[in-house]
Design a protein around this motif. Structure first.
Motif, short mmCIF file in Angstrom:
data_model
loop_
_atom_site.label_atom_id
_atom_site.label_comp_id
_atom_site.label_asym_id
_atom_site.label_seq_id
_atom_site.Cartn_x
_atom_site.Cartn_y
_atom_site.Cartn_z
N VAL A 1 -36.35 39.51 -20.36
CA VAL A 1 -35.84 38.14 -20.24
C VAL A 1 -36.93 37.21 -19.72
O VAL A 1 -37.12 36.10 -20.24
CB VAL A 1 -34.58 38.11 -19.33
CG1 VAL A 1 -34.23 36.69 -18.93
CG2 VAL A 1 -33.42 38.78 -20.03
N ILE A 2 -37.67 37.67 -18.74
CA ILE A 2 -38.73 36.83 -18.18
C ILE A 2 -39.83 36.58 -19.21
O ILE A 2 -40.27 35.44 -19.41
CB ILE A 2 -39.30 37.48 -16.90
CG1 ILE A 2 -38.25 37.42 -15.78
CG2 ILE A 2 -40.59 36.80 -16.46
CD1 ILE A 2 -38.62 38.23 -14.56
N VAL A 3 -40.25 37.64 -19.88
CA VAL A 3 -41.32 37.49 -20.89
C VAL A 3 -40.84 36.60 -22.03
O VAL A 3 -41.57 35.73 -22.51
CB VAL A 3 -41.78 38.88 -21.39
CG1 VAL A 3 -42.65 38.75 -22.62
CG2 VAL A 3 -42.51 39.62 -20.29
N ASN B 1 -40.87 31.69 -25.16
CA ASN B 1 -40.12 30.57 -25.73
C ASN B 1 -40.59 29.23 -25.18
O ASN B 1 -40.61 28.24 -25.90
CB ASN B 1 -38.62 30.73 -25.43
CG ASN B 1 -37.85 31.00 -26.68
OD1 ASN B 1 -38.38 30.91 -27.78
ND2 ASN B 1 -36.58 31.34 -26.50
N ALA B 2 -40.97 29.20 -23.91
CA ALA B 2 -41.45 27.95 -23.32
C ALA B 2 -42.75 27.49 -23.95
O ALA B 2 -43.01 26.29 -24.07
CB ALA B 2 -41.62 28.12 -21.81
N VAL B 3 -43.57 28.43 -24.37
CA VAL B 3 -44.84 28.09 -25.01
C VAL B 3 -44.64 27.83 -26.51
O VAL B 3 -45.57 27.37 -27.18
CB VAL B 3 -45.87 29.24 -24.76
CG1 VAL B 3 -47.22 28.92 -25.33
CG2 VAL B 3 -46.01 29.51 -23.28
N PRO C 1 -42.57 31.68 -30.85
CA PRO C 1 -41.78 32.07 -32.03
C PRO C 1 -41.72 30.97 -33.09
O PRO C 1 -41.78 31.28 -34.30
CB PRO C 1 -40.39 32.34 -31.45
CG PRO C 1 -40.60 32.60 -30.03
CD PRO C 1 -41.80 31.83 -29.63
N GLN C 2 -41.62 29.73 -32.68
CA GLN C 2 -41.57 28.63 -33.65
C GLN C 2 -42.91 28.53 -34.41
O GLN C 2 -42.92 28.25 -35.62
CB GLN C 2 -41.25 27.31 -32.95
CG GLN C 2 -39.84 27.22 -32.40
CD GLN C 2 -39.69 27.93 -31.04
OE1 GLN C 2 -40.69 28.30 -30.42
NE2 GLN C 2 -38.46 28.16 -30.63
N LYS C 3 -44.01 28.74 -33.71
CA LYS C 3 -45.31 28.69 -34.37
C LYS C 3 -45.48 29.83 -35.37
O LYS C 3 -46.07 29.66 -36.44
CB LYS C 3 -46.43 28.72 -33.33
CG LYS C 3 -46.50 27.46 -32.49
CD LYS C 3 -47.57 27.55 -31.45
CE LYS C 3 -47.55 26.29 -30.58
NZ LYS C 3 -48.48 26.36 -29.47
N PRO D 1 -35.12 36.38 -34.03
CA PRO D 1 -33.76 36.15 -33.54
C PRO D 1 -33.75 35.16 -32.37
O PRO D 1 -34.74 34.97 -31.67
CB PRO D 1 -33.32 37.54 -33.09
CG PRO D 1 -34.56 38.27 -32.82
CD PRO D 1 -35.58 37.72 -33.75
N ASP D 2 -32.58 34.57 -32.17
CA ASP D 2 -32.45 33.64 -31.05
C ASP D 2 -32.33 34.42 -29.74
O ASP D 2 -32.21 35.64 -29.72
CB ASP D 2 -31.26 32.70 -31.26
CG ASP D 2 -29.96 33.47 -31.36
OD1 ASP D 2 -30.00 34.68 -31.64
OD2 ASP D 2 -28.90 32.86 -31.15
N SER D 3 -32.35 33.70 -28.63
CA SER D 3 -32.40 34.33 -27.31
C SER D 3 -31.15 35.14 -27.00
O SER D 3 -31.23 36.23 -26.43
CB SER D 3 -32.58 33.25 -26.24
OG SER D 3 -33.78 32.58 -26.44
N GLU D 4 -29.99 34.64 -27.36
CA GLU D 4 -28.74 35.34 -27.06
C GLU D 4 -28.66 36.67 -27.81
O GLU D 4 -28.29 37.70 -27.24
CB GLU D 4 -27.57 34.46 -27.43
CG GLU D 4 -26.23 35.07 -27.05
CD GLU D 4 -25.08 34.16 -27.39
OE1 GLU D 4 -25.30 32.94 -27.49
OE2 GLU D 4 -23.98 34.67 -27.58
N GLN D 5 -29.03 36.65 -29.09
CA GLN D 5 -29.00 37.88 -29.88
C GLN D 5 -30.01 38.89 -29.35
O GLN D 5 -29.73 40.09 -29.29
CB GLN D 5 -29.29 37.54 -31.35
CG GLN D 5 -29.12 38.73 -32.27
CD GLN D 5 -29.38 38.34 -33.72
OE1 GLN D 5 -29.77 37.22 -34.02
NE2 GLN D 5 -29.17 39.28 -34.62
N LEU D 6 -31.15 38.41 -28.94
CA LEU D 6 -32.18 39.30 -28.39
C LEU D 6 -31.71 39.92 -27.07
O LEU D 6 -31.92 41.13 -26.84
CB LEU D 6 -33.48 38.52 -28.18
CG LEU D 6 -34.65 39.36 -27.72
CD1 LEU D 6 -35.13 40.26 -28.85
CD2 LEU D 6 -35.79 38.47 -27.25
N LEU D 7 -31.06 39.14 -26.22
CA LEU D 7 -30.56 39.65 -24.95
C LEU D 7 -29.46 40.69 -25.17
O LEU D 7 -29.46 41.74 -24.51
CB LEU D 7 -30.04 38.51 -24.08
CG LEU D 7 -29.53 38.92 -22.70
CD1 LEU D 7 -30.66 39.51 -21.87
CD2 LEU D 7 -28.91 37.74 -21.99
#
Length: 161
Positions: free
Chosen positions: A39-41, A46-48, A51-53, A71-77
């Motif tokens: 989650v931290i990584v 995501n903040a940098v 994934p979008q790049k 995948p989005d964050s929720e699916q990954l979690l």
């Protein structure tokens, strides 16, 4: 002053119930740590906007038509939590099975021999003296008036010339 003694020990059996409890707690804590680390990584990544790049890079190369390859964050979690629980159950079972297998093999082979060094502390004993202010049991002086018995006189050696 320490003295060291060499001792030979043989590990013959592991209690499977104890192995199950310890390994379940150990793998649950490791699984939780892995999920929290992920989650931290993932939030840093995501903040940098990595994934979008990556998605835009593959879209420019025309390798993928859809822009939803990561995948989005929720699916990954959800996936990470599920894999963590599955890993904990699987590894706990495998560790317990390994303990049972060790017990079976140990009956044939005799176990694992371990040499252990035992240290004992040999502290020198200090002489026992009461502190200066303390009184020891003084012997009471004889009561001359009540005894009524003549006490022996003290002989004094004298030399005459």
């Amino acid at each position: 002053m320490t003295s060291v003694r060499r001792v030979r020990r043989i590990i013959r059996k592991f209690d499977p119930w104890t192995v199950l409890k310890v390994s379940a707690v150990l793998y649950a804590v490791l699984g939780l740590a892995l999920v929290l680390g992920l989650v931290i990584v993932w939030s840093v990544v995501n903040a940098v906007e990595i994934p979008q790049k990556i998605e835009s890079f593959f879209t420019e190369l025309a390798l993928f038509d859809s822009t939803n390859i990561i995948p989005d964050s929720e699916q990954l979690l959800r996936t990470a939590v599920f894999l963590s629980i599955a890993w904990t159950v699987f590894m706990t079972g495998m560790t317990t099975l390994a303990a049972v297998m060790y017990n079976l093999v140990s009956d044939v082979v005799g176990g694992i021999e371990v040499v252990v060094l035992e240290e004992t502390m040999n502290v020198p004993v200090a002489p026992q003296r009461p502190p200066a202010g303390w009184q020891t049991n003084p012997t009471p002086p004889p009561n001359k008036e009540t005894s009524g018995v003549d006490e022996p006189t003290q002989e004094v050696a004298t030399t005459r010339r």
